[in-house]
Design a protein around this motif. Structure first.
Motif, PDB file in Angstrom:
ATOM      1  N   GLY A 104      43.085  59.620  94.247  1.00  0.00           N
ATOM      2  CA  GLY A 104      43.285  60.874  93.542  1.00  0.00           C
ATOM      3  C   GLY A 104      42.417  61.074  92.319  1.00  0.00           C
ATOM      4  N   PHE A 105      41.145  60.675  92.389  1.00  0.00           N
ATOM      5  CA  PHE A 105      40.229  60.943  91.275  1.00  0.00           C
ATOM      6  C   PHE A 105      39.072  61.811  91.757  1.00  0.00           C
ATOM      7  CE2 PHE A 105      38.542  57.097  93.245  1.00  0.00           C
ATOM      8  CZ  PHE A 105      37.180  57.296  93.231  1.00  0.00           C
ATOM      9  N   THR A 106      38.425  62.463  90.815  1.00  0.00           N
ATOM     10  CA  THR A 106      37.248  63.289  91.134  1.00  0.00           C
ATOM     11  C   THR A 106      36.010  62.708  90.473  1.00  0.00           C
ATOM     12  OG1 THR A 106      38.608  65.279  91.331  1.00  0.00           O
ATOM     13  CG2 THR A 106      36.233  65.598  91.017  1.00  0.00           C
ATOM     14  N   ARG A 107      36.063  62.559  89.163  1.00  0.00           N
ATOM     15  CA  ARG A 107      34.919  61.994  88.437  1.00  0.00           C
ATOM     16  C   ARG A 107      35.022  60.475  88.405  1.00  0.00           C
ATOM     17  NH1 ARG A 107      34.632  64.731  82.791  1.00  0.00           N
ATOM     18  NH2 ARG A 107      36.837  64.160  82.812  1.00  0.00           N
ATOM     19  N   GLY A 112      27.247  48.589  90.037  1.00  0.00           N
ATOM     20  CA  GLY A 112      27.002  47.671  91.130  1.00  0.00           C
ATOM     21  C   GLY A 112      26.129  46.501  90.753  1.00  0.00           C
ATOM     22  N   HIS A 113      26.305  45.423  91.514  1.00  0.00           N
ATOM     23  CA  HIS A 113      25.522  44.208  91.317  1.00  0.00           C
ATOM     24  C   HIS A 113      24.545  44.030  92.465  1.00  0.00           C
ATOM     25  CE1 HIS A 113      25.179  39.702  92.069  1.00  0.00           C
ATOM     26  NE2 HIS A 113      24.398  39.962  91.039  1.00  0.00           N
ATOM     27  N   SER A 114      23.286  43.690  92.146  1.00  0.00           N
ATOM     28  CA  SER A 114      22.246  43.426  93.135  1.00  0.00           C
ATOM     29  C   SER A 114      22.087  44.641  94.044  1.00  0.00           C
ATOM     30  CB  SER A 114      22.577  42.140  93.895  1.00  0.00           C
ATOM     31  OG  SER A 114      21.471  41.684  94.638  1.00  0.00           O
ATOM     32  N   VAL A 115      22.213  44.472  95.373  1.00  0.00           N
ATOM     33  CA  VAL A 115      22.088  45.640  96.244  1.00  0.00           C
ATOM     34  C   VAL A 115      23.189  46.653  95.956  1.00  0.00           C
ATOM     35  CG1 VAL A 115      23.493  44.812  98.187  1.00  0.00           C
ATOM     36  CG2 VAL A 115      21.545  46.304  98.630  1.00  0.00           C
ATOM     37  N   GLY A 116      24.315  46.183  95.423  1.00  0.00           N
ATOM     38  CA  GLY A 116      25.361  47.106  95.005  1.00  0.00           C
ATOM     39  C   GLY A 116      24.907  48.013  93.876  1.00  0.00           C
ATOM     40  N   GLY A 117      23.962  47.543  93.059  1.00  0.00           N
ATOM     41  CA  GLY A 117      23.383  48.411  92.041  1.00  0.00           C
ATOM     42  C   GLY A 117      22.618  49.555  92.669  1.00  0.00           C
ATOM     43  N   GLY A 118      21.891  49.240  93.758  1.00  0.00           N
ATOM     44  CA  GLY A 118      21.210  50.300  94.495  1.00  0.00           C
ATOM     45  C   GLY A 118      22.202  51.289  95.070  1.00  0.00           C
ATOM     46  N   MET A 119      23.326  50.790  95.570  1.00  0.00           N
ATOM     47  CA  MET A 119      24.369  51.672  96.102  1.00  0.00           C
ATOM     48  C   MET A 119      24.953  52.550  94.998  1.00  0.00           C
ATOM     49  SD  MET A 119      26.225  48.963  98.636  1.00  0.00           S
ATOM     50  CE  MET A 119      25.355  48.373 100.098  1.00  0.00           C
ATOM     51  N   ALA A 120      25.114  51.985  93.798  1.00  0.00           N
ATOM     52  CA  ALA A 120      25.614  52.771  92.667  1.00  0.00           C
ATOM     53  C   ALA A 120      24.652  53.907  92.328  1.00  0.00           C
ATOM     54  CB  ALA A 120      25.825  51.869  91.454  1.00  0.00           C
ATOM     55  N   VAL A 121      23.350  53.620  92.324  1.00  0.00           N
ATOM     56  CA  VAL A 121      22.342  54.649  92.036  1.00  0.00           C
ATOM     57  C   VAL A 121      22.370  55.733  93.118  1.00  0.00           C
ATOM     58  CG1 VAL A 121      19.864  55.100  91.893  1.00  0.00           C
ATOM     59  CG2 VAL A 121      20.855  53.147  90.676  1.00  0.00           C
ATOM     60  N   GLU A 122      22.392  55.316  94.379  1.00  0.00           N
ATOM     61  CA  GLU A 122      22.434  56.280  95.481  1.00  0.00           C
ATOM     62  C   GLU A 122      23.682  57.158  95.386  1.00  0.00           C
ATOM     63  OE1 GLU A 122      20.351  57.036  97.858  1.00  0.00           O
ATOM     64  OE2 GLU A 122      18.980  55.331  98.141  1.00  0.00           O
ATOM     65  N   THR A 123      24.810  56.547  95.059  1.00  0.00           N
ATOM     66  CA  THR A 123      26.058  57.298  94.954  1.00  0.00           C
ATOM     67  C   THR A 123      26.002  58.286  93.798  1.00  0.00           C
ATOM     68  OG1 THR A 123      27.264  55.436  95.901  1.00  0.00           O
ATOM     69  CG2 THR A 123      28.561  57.058  94.700  1.00  0.00           C
ATOM     70  N   ALA A 124      25.432  57.862  92.674  1.00  0.00           N
ATOM     71  CA  ALA A 124      25.306  58.748  91.513  1.00  0.00           C
ATOM     72  C   ALA A 124      24.401  59.935  91.824  1.00  0.00           C
ATOM     73  CB  ALA A 124      24.750  57.968  90.328  1.00  0.00           C
ATOM     74  N   GLY A 125      23.330  59.690  92.571  1.00  0.00           N
ATOM     75  CA  GLY A 125      22.443  60.781  92.942  1.00  0.00           C
ATOM     76  C   GLY A 125      23.089  61.755  93.904  1.00  0.00           C
ATOM     77  N   ARG A 126      23.885  61.241  94.823  1.00  0.00           N
ATOM     78  CA  ARG A 126      24.536  62.093  95.824  1.00  0.00           C
ATOM     79  C   ARG A 126      25.655  62.928  95.203  1.00  0.00           C
ATOM     80  NH1 ARG A 126      24.630  62.513 101.135  1.00  0.00           N
ATOM     81  NH2 ARG A 126      23.203  60.746 101.352  1.00  0.00           N
ATOM     82  N   TYR A 127      26.397  62.337  94.257  1.00  0.00           N
ATOM     83  CA  TYR A 127      27.536  63.030  93.645  1.00  0.00           C
ATOM     84  C   TYR A 127      27.226  63.303  92.173  1.00  0.00           C
ATOM     85  CZ  TYR A 127      29.791  61.324  97.881  1.00  0.00           C
ATOM     86  OH  TYR A 127      30.088  61.047  99.192  1.00  0.00           O
ATOM     87  N   ARG A 128      26.099  63.894  91.922  1.00  0.00           N
ATOM     88  CA  ARG A 128      25.599  64.029  90.550  1.00  0.00           C
ATOM     89  C   ARG A 128      26.507  64.899  89.677  1.00  0.00           C
ATOM     90  NH1 ARG A 128      19.754  66.098  90.656  1.00  0.00           N
ATOM     91  NH2 ARG A 128      20.222  66.771  88.554  1.00  0.00           N
ATOM     92  N   GLU A 129      27.276  65.795  90.265  1.00  0.00           N
ATOM     93  CA  GLU A 129      28.178  66.636  89.472  1.00  0.00           C
ATOM     94  C   GLU A 129      29.419  65.874  89.017  1.00  0.00           C
ATOM     95  OE1 GLU A 129      27.286  69.661  88.549  1.00  0.00           O
ATOM     96  OE2 GLU A 129      25.423  69.382  89.687  1.00  0.00           O
ATOM     97  N   ASN A 130      29.741  64.791  89.687  1.00  0.00           N
ATOM     98  CA  ASN A 130      30.981  64.065  89.397  1.00  0.00           C
ATOM     99  C   ASN A 130      30.775  62.660  88.849  1.00  0.00           C
ATOM    100  OD1 ASN A 130      31.967  65.702  92.292  1.00  0.00           O
ATOM    101  ND2 ASN A 130      32.979  66.093  90.355  1.00  0.00           N
ATOM    102  N   CYS A 131      29.564  62.119  88.934  1.00  0.00           N
ATOM    103  CA  CYS A 131      29.293  60.777  88.427  1.00  0.00           C
ATOM    104  C   CYS A 131      28.954  60.863  86.943  1.00  0.00           C
ATOM    105  CB  CYS A 131      28.161  60.116  89.203  1.00  0.00           C
ATOM    106  SG  CYS A 131      27.932  58.380  88.762  1.00  0.00           S
ATOM    107  N   LEU A 132      29.753  60.198  86.125  1.00  0.00           N
ATOM    108  CA  LEU A 132      29.587  60.279  84.668  1.00  0.00           C
ATOM    109  C   LEU A 132      28.553  59.302  84.132  1.00  0.00           C
ATOM    110  CD1 LEU A 132      33.331  60.528  83.595  1.00  0.00           C
ATOM    111  CD2 LEU A 132      31.665  62.377  83.763  1.00  0.00           C
ATOM    112  N   ALA A 133      28.349  58.189  84.835  1.00  0.00           N
ATOM    113  CA  ALA A 133      27.416  57.162  84.362  1.00  0.00           C
ATOM    114  C   ALA A 133      27.148  56.179  85.491  1.00  0.00           C
ATOM    115  CB  ALA A 133      27.982  56.427  83.147  1.00  0.00           C
ATOM    116  N   VAL A 134      26.025  55.465  85.351  1.00  0.00           N
ATOM    117  CA  VAL A 134      25.655  54.416  86.302  1.00  0.00           C
ATOM    118  C   VAL A 134      25.385  53.134  85.531  1.00  0.00           C
ATOM    119  CG1 VAL A 134      24.082  53.708  88.142  1.00  0.00           C
ATOM    120  CG2 VAL A 134      24.504  56.129  87.746  1.00  0.00           C
ATOM    121  N   VAL A 135      25.887  52.009  86.069  1.00  0.00           N
ATOM    122  CA  VAL A 135      25.567  50.691  85.528  1.00  0.00           C
ATOM    123  C   VAL A 135      25.065  49.831  86.680  1.00  0.00           C
ATOM    124  CG1 VAL A 135      26.413  48.622  84.354  1.00  0.00           C
ATOM    125  CG2 VAL A 135      27.378  50.877  83.772  1.00  0.00           C
ATOM    126  N   THR A 136      23.899  49.216  86.505  1.00  0.00           N
ATOM    127  CA  THR A 136      23.397  48.262  87.491  1.00  0.00           C
ATOM    128  C   THR A 136      23.303  46.888  86.845  1.00  0.00           C
ATOM    129  OG1 THR A 136      21.037  48.579  87.005  1.00  0.00           O
ATOM    130  CG2 THR A 136      22.035  50.082  88.602  1.00  0.00           C
TER     131      THR A 136
END
Length: 264
Positions: A104-107, A112-136
């Motif tokens: 039940g969250f939106t934002r 992510g760590h290692s390849v998970g950091g890449g996944m975090a970046v991809e997710t932030a780019g895809r949901y740019r209106e709802n992603c508040l920050a990225v940490v790799t």
């Protein structure tokens, strides 16, 4: 002493199998909670391999932390077939909507760590209106010979039964698939041109790239490329590929300070 943040475990059906999910927070419903941190694990990772980091991060940031085993890993069901070449970009597209519906969250914050950091970046780019920050943490931004050399060393080590048995403590009979999904994907000629550049161009939120100065799987060029023009890169002296395990307290403090300035 501060009481640890409670951890709640559950399984979520994906349509291809169920994933194991842990939310570190006082309640499992997050509708009225601050936007959570969603953690994406590395190529051999699992919920249990984050160890105390998720609960420490939840306590330090005052935010729920959601961590899960990707399909094929840890306590999640086996992945149906071989890992697809677009798995880094696909993770956020496939899994984040399930987590949002379940909790039940939106934002959110993508971490992510290692390849998970890449996944975090991809997710932030895809949901740019709802992603508040990225940490790799120890993330790769492109294919580098140093990364491939480290993977070749690991692939040879996992030919030893005792090494695979150690990994099986976390992945069970999926351990061989986990190793092959990592090594054979990254060492494939078809993967040689992969970069995070297109995804990074879509990121519209603050970004923190943490990297160990002695990271054996990636040079300092990676955090520099990830953060260039969009955030801050931090090198941790004497730390290798796993800042969240090798230097949990400083890493948690860095992330907490970074997130403290967010509006949300």
């Amino acid at each position: 002493m501060t009481e640890p943040v409670p951890a709640h475990d559950m399984r979520i059906e994906t349509g291809r199998g169920a994933i194991f999910v842990r939310v570190c927070w006082h309640e499992t419903s997050l509708e009225n909670a601050p936007p959570p941190v969603v953690l994406f694990h590395d190529s051999l990772g699992a919920v249990e391999l984050w160890r105390s980091f998720p609960q420490a991060l939840a306590a330090a940031t005052g935010r729920p932390v959601i961590v899960y085993d990707r399909l094929g890993f840890g306590r999640s069901d086996a992945f149906p077939g071989a890992l697809p070449a677009d798995f880094i970009a696909a993770e956020g597209e496939d899994t984040l909507p399930l987590l949002r519906n379940a909790f039940g969250f939106t934002r959110f914050i993508a971490c992510g760590h290692s390849v998970g950091g890449g996944m975090a970046v991809e997710t932030a780019g895809r949901y740019r209106e709802n992603c508040l920050a990225v940490v790799t943490m120890g993330a790769q931004a492109f294919i580098e010979e140093r990364t491939l050399d480290g993977i070749r060393v690991a692939r040879a080590a996992f030919q030893q039964p005792e090494e695979l048995a150690r990994l099986a403590r976390y992945h069970g009979d999926k351990a061989r698939w986990v190793v092959d999904a990592w090594t054979e994907t990254w060492l494939s000629p078809d993967f040689a041109g992969w970069t995070l550049d297109a995804a990074l161009a879509q990121v519209a939120c603050p970004l923190l790239a943490i990297h160990g100065e002695a990271d054996e799987f990636g040079s300092h060029a990676h955090p520099g490329r990830i953060a260039e023009g969009r955030g801050r890169a931090v090198l941790l002296p004497g730390i290798g590929h796993n800042p969240h395990r090798e230097a949990e307290a400083p890493t948690v403090a860095l992330i907490a300070d970074f997130l403290a300035g967010l509006d949300g």
